[in-house]
Scaffold this motif. Sequence first.
Motif, PDB file in Angstrom:
ATOM      1  N   ALA A  61     -25.440  30.394  70.039  1.00 32.39           N
ATOM      2  CA  ALA A  61     -25.267  28.965  70.273  1.00 32.39           C
ATOM      3  C   ALA A  61     -24.481  28.359  69.114  1.00 32.39           C
ATOM      4  O   ALA A  61     -24.439  28.923  68.026  1.00 32.39           O
ATOM      5  CB  ALA A  61     -26.623  28.274  70.392  1.00 32.39           C
ATOM      6  N   VAL A  62     -23.866  27.213  69.409  1.00 35.11           N
ATOM      7  CA  VAL A  62     -23.112  26.467  68.400  1.00 35.11           C
ATOM      8  C   VAL A  62     -23.610  25.032  68.436  1.00 35.11           C
ATOM      9  O   VAL A  62     -23.749  24.441  69.514  1.00 35.11           O
ATOM     10  CB  VAL A  62     -21.597  26.506  68.709  1.00 35.11           C
ATOM     11  CG1 VAL A  62     -20.830  25.567  67.810  1.00 35.11           C
ATOM     12  CG2 VAL A  62     -21.071  27.923  68.591  1.00 35.11           C
ATOM     13  N   ARG A  63     -23.898  24.453  67.273  1.00 40.14           N
ATOM     14  CA  ARG A  63     -24.323  23.058  67.201  1.00 40.14           C
ATOM     15  C   ARG A  63     -23.147  22.244  66.690  1.00 40.14           C
ATOM     16  O   ARG A  63     -22.584  22.533  65.640  1.00 40.14           O
ATOM     17  CB  ARG A  63     -25.502  22.908  66.241  1.00 40.14           C
ATOM     18  CG  ARG A  63     -26.047  21.480  66.198  1.00 40.14           C
ATOM     19  CD  ARG A  63     -27.152  21.335  65.157  1.00 40.14           C
ATOM     20  NE  ARG A  63     -28.104  22.422  65.174  1.00 40.14           N
ATOM     21  CZ  ARG A  63     -29.264  22.402  65.840  1.00 40.14           C
ATOM     22  NH1 ARG A  63     -29.607  21.339  66.522  1.00 40.14           N
ATOM     23  NH2 ARG A  63     -30.070  23.444  65.788  1.00 40.14           N
ATOM     24  N   ASP A  64     -22.746  21.211  67.458  1.00 33.92           N
ATOM     25  CA  ASP A  64     -21.611  20.399  67.024  1.00 33.92           C
ATOM     26  C   ASP A  64     -22.072  19.319  66.054  1.00 33.92           C
ATOM     27  O   ASP A  64     -23.265  19.193  65.745  1.00 33.92           O
ATOM     28  CB  ASP A  64     -20.842  19.820  68.227  1.00 33.92           C
ATOM     29  CG  ASP A  64     -21.652  18.820  69.034  1.00 33.92           C
ATOM     30  OD1 ASP A  64     -22.604  18.213  68.503  1.00 33.92           O
ATOM     31  OD2 ASP A  64     -21.300  18.629  70.216  1.00 33.92           O
ATOM     32  N   GLU A  65     -21.105  18.511  65.565  1.00 36.83           N
ATOM     33  CA  GLU A  65     -21.432  17.552  64.511  1.00 36.83           C
ATOM     34  C   GLU A  65     -22.373  16.445  64.972  1.00 36.83           C
ATOM     35  O   GLU A  65     -23.007  15.791  64.150  1.00 36.83           O
ATOM     36  CB  GLU A  65     -20.158  16.965  63.911  1.00 36.83           C
ATOM     37  CG  GLU A  65     -19.333  16.167  64.895  1.00 36.83           C
ATOM     38  CD  GLU A  65     -17.976  15.799  64.311  1.00 36.83           C
ATOM     39  OE1 GLU A  65     -17.496  16.510  63.415  1.00 36.83           O
ATOM     40  OE2 GLU A  65     -17.421  14.799  64.770  1.00 36.83           O
ATOM     41  N   SER A  66     -22.476  16.241  66.303  1.00 45.77           N
ATOM     42  CA  SER A  66     -23.414  15.229  66.800  1.00 45.77           C
ATOM     43  C   SER A  66     -24.804  15.807  67.038  1.00 45.77           C
ATOM     44  O   SER A  66     -25.727  15.092  67.421  1.00 45.77           O
ATOM     45  CB  SER A  66     -22.885  14.604  68.089  1.00 45.77           C
ATOM     46  OG  SER A  66     -22.882  15.558  69.129  1.00 45.77           O
ATOM     47  N   GLY A  67     -24.938  17.122  66.838  1.00 47.32           N
ATOM     48  CA  GLY A  67     -26.240  17.766  66.996  1.00 47.32           C
ATOM     49  C   GLY A  67     -26.436  18.440  68.341  1.00 47.32           C
ATOM     50  O   GLY A  67     -27.456  19.082  68.568  1.00 47.32           O
ATOM     51  N   THR A  68     -25.462  18.300  69.237  1.00 48.98           N
ATOM     52  CA  THR A  68     -25.558  18.940  70.540  1.00 48.98           C
ATOM     53  C   THR A  68     -25.398  20.452  70.399  1.00 48.98           C
ATOM     54  O   THR A  68     -24.500  20.916  69.702  1.00 48.98           O
ATOM     55  CB  THR A  68     -24.463  18.399  71.487  1.00 48.98           C
ATOM     56  OG1 THR A  68     -24.613  16.991  71.590  1.00 48.98           O
ATOM     57  CG2 THR A  68     -24.563  19.037  72.867  1.00 48.98           C
ATOM     58  N   VAL A  69     -26.280  21.189  71.058  1.00 46.44           N
ATOM     59  CA  VAL A  69     -26.230  22.646  71.012  1.00 46.44           C
ATOM     60  C   VAL A  69     -25.506  23.155  72.252  1.00 46.44           C
ATOM     61  O   VAL A  69     -25.835  22.767  73.379  1.00 46.44           O
ATOM     62  CB  VAL A  69     -27.650  23.247  70.922  1.00 46.44           C
ATOM     63  CG1 VAL A  69     -27.591  24.768  70.995  1.00 46.44           C
ATOM     64  CG2 VAL A  69     -28.339  22.789  69.642  1.00 46.44           C
ATOM     65  N   HIS A  70     -24.503  23.982  72.031  1.00 52.83           N
ATOM     66  CA  HIS A  70     -23.718  24.567  73.110  1.00 52.83           C
ATOM     67  C   HIS A  70     -24.027  26.061  73.170  1.00 52.83           C
ATOM     68  O   HIS A  70     -23.833  26.771  72.180  1.00 52.83           O
ATOM     69  CB  HIS A  70     -22.213  24.368  72.852  1.00 52.83           C
ATOM     70  CG  HIS A  70     -21.837  22.933  72.676  1.00 52.83           C
ATOM     71  ND1 HIS A  70     -21.397  22.160  73.728  1.00 52.83           N
ATOM     72  CD2 HIS A  70     -21.855  22.131  71.579  1.00 52.83           C
ATOM     73  CE1 HIS A  70     -21.135  20.939  73.274  1.00 52.83           C
ATOM     74  NE2 HIS A  70     -21.410  20.898  71.979  1.00 52.83           N
TER      75      HIS A  70
END
Length: 70
Positions: free
Chosen positions: A31-40
Amino acid sequence: MSAEQDAEREFAHPDIVIQPHGPMLVRGAEAVRDESGTVHRVERPVVALCRCDKSSRLPWCDGTHKVIPR
Ligand code: FES
């Protein structure tokens, strides 16, 4: 195996590769967490993360960096 050999092996098979003027390639992430905190969730062995912030599919690279003037 010596520490030097370990380092060479790691260099030959890195988990993260920064592409000059391009994305960051990440291998083996779940998984990858973006700068807004959303986990992809990551469903591929290797993914390309946008570093130019111009992709229409953030956080993934969509190739837009190739048409941005340097
Ligand atoms: S790095 Fe490829 S679109 Fe941003």
